[in-house]
Design a protein around this motif. Structure first.
Motif, PDB file in Angstrom:
ATOM      1  N   GLN A 214       0.847  -1.188   0.000  1.00  0.00           N
ATOM      2  CA  GLN A 214       0.000   0.000   0.000  1.00  0.00           C
ATOM      3  C   GLN A 214       0.884   1.241   0.000  1.00  0.00           C
ATOM      4  OE1 GLN A 214      -3.365   0.430   0.113  1.00  0.00           O
ATOM      5  NE2 GLN A 214      -3.477   2.553   0.761  1.00  0.00           N
ATOM      6  N   ASN A 216       1.019   5.085   0.522  1.00  0.00           N
ATOM      7  CA  ASN A 216       0.195   6.111   1.172  1.00  0.00           C
ATOM      8  C   ASN A 216       0.737   7.488   0.864  1.00  0.00           C
ATOM      9  OD1 ASN A 216      -1.570   4.353   2.756  1.00  0.00           O
ATOM     10  ND2 ASN A 216       0.253   3.864   3.973  1.00  0.00           N
ATOM     11  N   TYR A 218       0.063  11.662   1.952  1.00  0.00           N
ATOM     12  CA  TYR A 218      -0.604  12.639   2.818  1.00  0.00           C
ATOM     13  C   TYR A 218      -0.180  14.017   2.317  1.00  0.00           C
ATOM     14  CZ  TYR A 218      -0.511   8.365   5.652  1.00  0.00           C
ATOM     15  OH  TYR A 218      -0.613   7.063   6.090  1.00  0.00           O
ATOM     16  N   ALA A 292      -2.034   8.142  11.355  1.00  0.00           N
ATOM     17  CA  ALA A 292      -1.084   9.039  10.684  1.00  0.00           C
ATOM     18  C   ALA A 292      -1.651  10.446  10.724  1.00  0.00           C
ATOM     19  CB  ALA A 292      -0.835   8.587   9.251  1.00  0.00           C
ATOM     20  N   ARG A 300       3.900  14.090   2.846  1.00  0.00           N
ATOM     21  CA  ARG A 300       4.456  12.858   3.427  1.00  0.00           C
ATOM     22  C   ARG A 300       3.990  11.652   2.622  1.00  0.00           C
ATOM     23  NH1 ARG A 300       2.820   9.128   7.641  1.00  0.00           N
ATOM     24  NH2 ARG A 300       4.701   8.195   8.510  1.00  0.00           N
ATOM     25  N   PHE A 306       1.885  -5.324   3.722  1.00  0.00           N
ATOM     26  CA  PHE A 306       1.058  -6.151   4.615  1.00  0.00           C
ATOM     27  C   PHE A 306       1.243  -7.618   4.256  1.00  0.00           C
ATOM     28  CE2 PHE A 306      -1.164  -2.090   4.159  1.00  0.00           C
ATOM     29  CZ  PHE A 306      -1.380  -1.751   5.477  1.00  0.00           C
TER      30      PHE A 306
HETATM   31  O1  LIG Z   1       1.698   6.278   6.972  1.00  0.00           O
HETATM   32  C1  LIG Z   1       1.910   5.755   8.046  1.00  0.00           C
HETATM   33  O2  LIG Z   1       2.844   6.077   8.773  1.00  0.00           O
HETATM   34  C2  LIG Z   1       0.982   4.674   8.567  1.00  0.00           C
HETATM   35  C3  LIG Z   1       0.405   3.821   7.485  1.00  0.00           C
HETATM   36  C4  LIG Z   1      -0.473   2.734   8.029  1.00  0.00           C
HETATM   37  O3  LIG Z   1      -0.713   2.639   9.202  1.00  0.00           O
HETATM   38  C5  LIG Z   1      -1.060   1.735   7.108  1.00  0.00           C
HETATM   39  O4  LIG Z   1      -0.855   1.858   5.880  1.00  0.00           O
HETATM   40  O5  LIG Z   1      -1.720   0.818   7.618  1.00  0.00           O
END
Ligand SMILES: O=C(O)CCC(=O)C(=O)O
Ligand SMILES: C=C1C[C@]23C[C@@]1(O)CC[C@H]2[C@@]12CCC[C@@](C)(C(=O)O1)[C@H]2[C@@H]3C(=O)O
Ligand SMILES: [Fe+2]
Length: 364
Positions: A214, A216, A218, A292, A300, A306
């Motif tokens: 995943q 991510n 932000y 987060a 970020r 996972f």
């Molecule tokens: O971006 C993060 O530091 C946390 C990401 C997270 O908890 C997730 O992808 O499950």
């Protein structure tokens, strides 16, 4: 048996089908004032204070002779720790970061070409837990399972997807080996042999594990104090390996101290115990609530790998960890069954599979 991606999919017969509002992110770059849709409604856990006084999240040097004991201690006390000397080359970490930023910096119209379908797992979109919350998170993600080829071609139609796919393939290959090594350490520290957890192995014909990468993002937020990057949650998996680059934002809830920032450690990866590992350890390893947060100056990004068992494997407290003084805490559950329990009640999934004190205990 359901195929791998089907097992993660949103069920078409679901009484609450996922609407596109819960999948399609807004054009964050053009939002100058936090919209009402994103003014976060805090849950009771959000009300804990953020502390600066806590001891820092532990660091485990995988090359140290104490790695086994340190891993066990950190998993019991924190459920989260940094790992150093993990063997993932620094240049591969920089490369995945470059490719991830390249993706999220694309114009919104381009990213929407690769949007995840309401029934699907992979592609671009909001976090899968979005439908469980009244407000939107300040977050966009890109989910990969196996090859990213299909969605990456949609993002970069003129062959520019190749580098992205090659880098993500290599990252997943190396993270799989590292995750399996850390899971091996965790089982060993619990006194479990391969044989003790052989029920984690697939029935004939299916593959050994399920992994999801995943990405991510932000984006810079006009009002971070009232927004949420990723709502408090525990990961459902056995183990998550997180690369959070050099911008802080990850926080974990410590029972006695409140929210503690997991400060990025250059070159290190963060290991996070998932709910399924907590179940196997019969509650010895903690599956920690984390979230987060966002900020006003830095875009970020993070990459979460996972790792879970085969979809058809029933997960339960390991027999060796169960005795009259330590009765099994949880009923057997498959990963799919557990994801369904989260869909029903996000914060009560673990509770829903907990043995009642009056239940006649059974174990695998
Ligand atoms: O971006 C993060 O530091 C946390 C990401 C997270 O908890 C997730 O992808 O499950
Ligand atoms: C393997 C998975 C874990 C995850 C659900 C998923 O099927 C794919 C995305 C993962 C993610 C990433 C952001 C936080 C999270 C809670 C979410 O909404 O989607 C996790 C899921 C999880 O740990 O259950
Ligand atoms: Fe997480």
């Amino acid at each position: 048996m359901a195929s791998i991606p089907e097992s993660f999919e949103n069920n078409n017969n679901n009484k609450n089908p996922i609407s596109l509002d819960h999948i399609i992110p807004p054009d964050f770059k053009n939002i100058l004032k936090l919209p009402t849709s994103h003014i976060w409604t805090p849950s009771p856990d959000d009300h804990h204070p953020l502390t600066n006084n806590s001891e820092p999240v532990p660091i485990v040097d995988l090359a140290s002779p104490d790695a086994l004991a340190l891993t066990a201690k950190a998993s019991e006390k924190w459920g989260i720790f940094h790992v150093t000397n993990h063997g993932i080359p620094v240049n591969l970490l920089s490369e995945v970061e470059v490719q991830t930023r390249k993706l999220f910096e694309l114009p919104v119209s381009q990213k929407l070409l690769a949007v995840r379908s309401p029934e699907g797992l992979t592609g671009y979109g909001l976090a899968r837990m979005s439908p469980y919350f009244p407000k939107q998170m300040w977050h966009e993600g890109f989910t990969i399972m196996g090859s990213a080829d299909h969605h990456a071609r949609q993002l970069w139609p003129h062959g520019h997807h190749i580098t992205f796919c090659t880098v993500m393939d290599e990252y997943q290959k190396q993270l799989k080996a590292l995750t399996e090594r850390i899971i091996g350490l965790l089982f060993k520290s619990l006194g479990l042999t391969q044989d003790d957890v052989k029920w984690l192995k697939p029935k004939n014909g299916s593959i050994t594990s399920q992994a999801v990468l995943q990405l991510n993002s932000y984006p810079v937020c006009p009002d971070p104090g009232h927004a949420m990057g990723l709502a408090p949650h525990t990961d459902t998996t056995l183990l998550t390996l997180l690369y959070q680059s050099n911008t802080s934002g990850l926080e974990v809830l410590d029972d006695s101290n409140g929210w503690v920032t997991v400060q990025p450690l250059p070159g290190a990866l963060v290991v996070n115990i998932g709910d399924l590992m907590h179940i196997i350890s019969n509650g010895r390893f903690k599956s920690v609530l984390h979230k987060a947060v966002v900020n006003q100056t830095h875009h970020r990004i993070s990459l979460a790998y996972f790792y879970g068992p085969p979809m058809d494997a029933k997960v339960s407290p390991a027999m060796k960890l169960v005795d009259p003084d330590h009765p099994p805490l949880y009923r057997p559950v498959t990963w799919k069954g557990y994801l369904d329990a989260k869909k029903k009640d996000f914060y009560k999934a673990l509770g829903s599979i907990k043995y009642d004190v009056n239940d006649k205990n059974e174990c695998n």
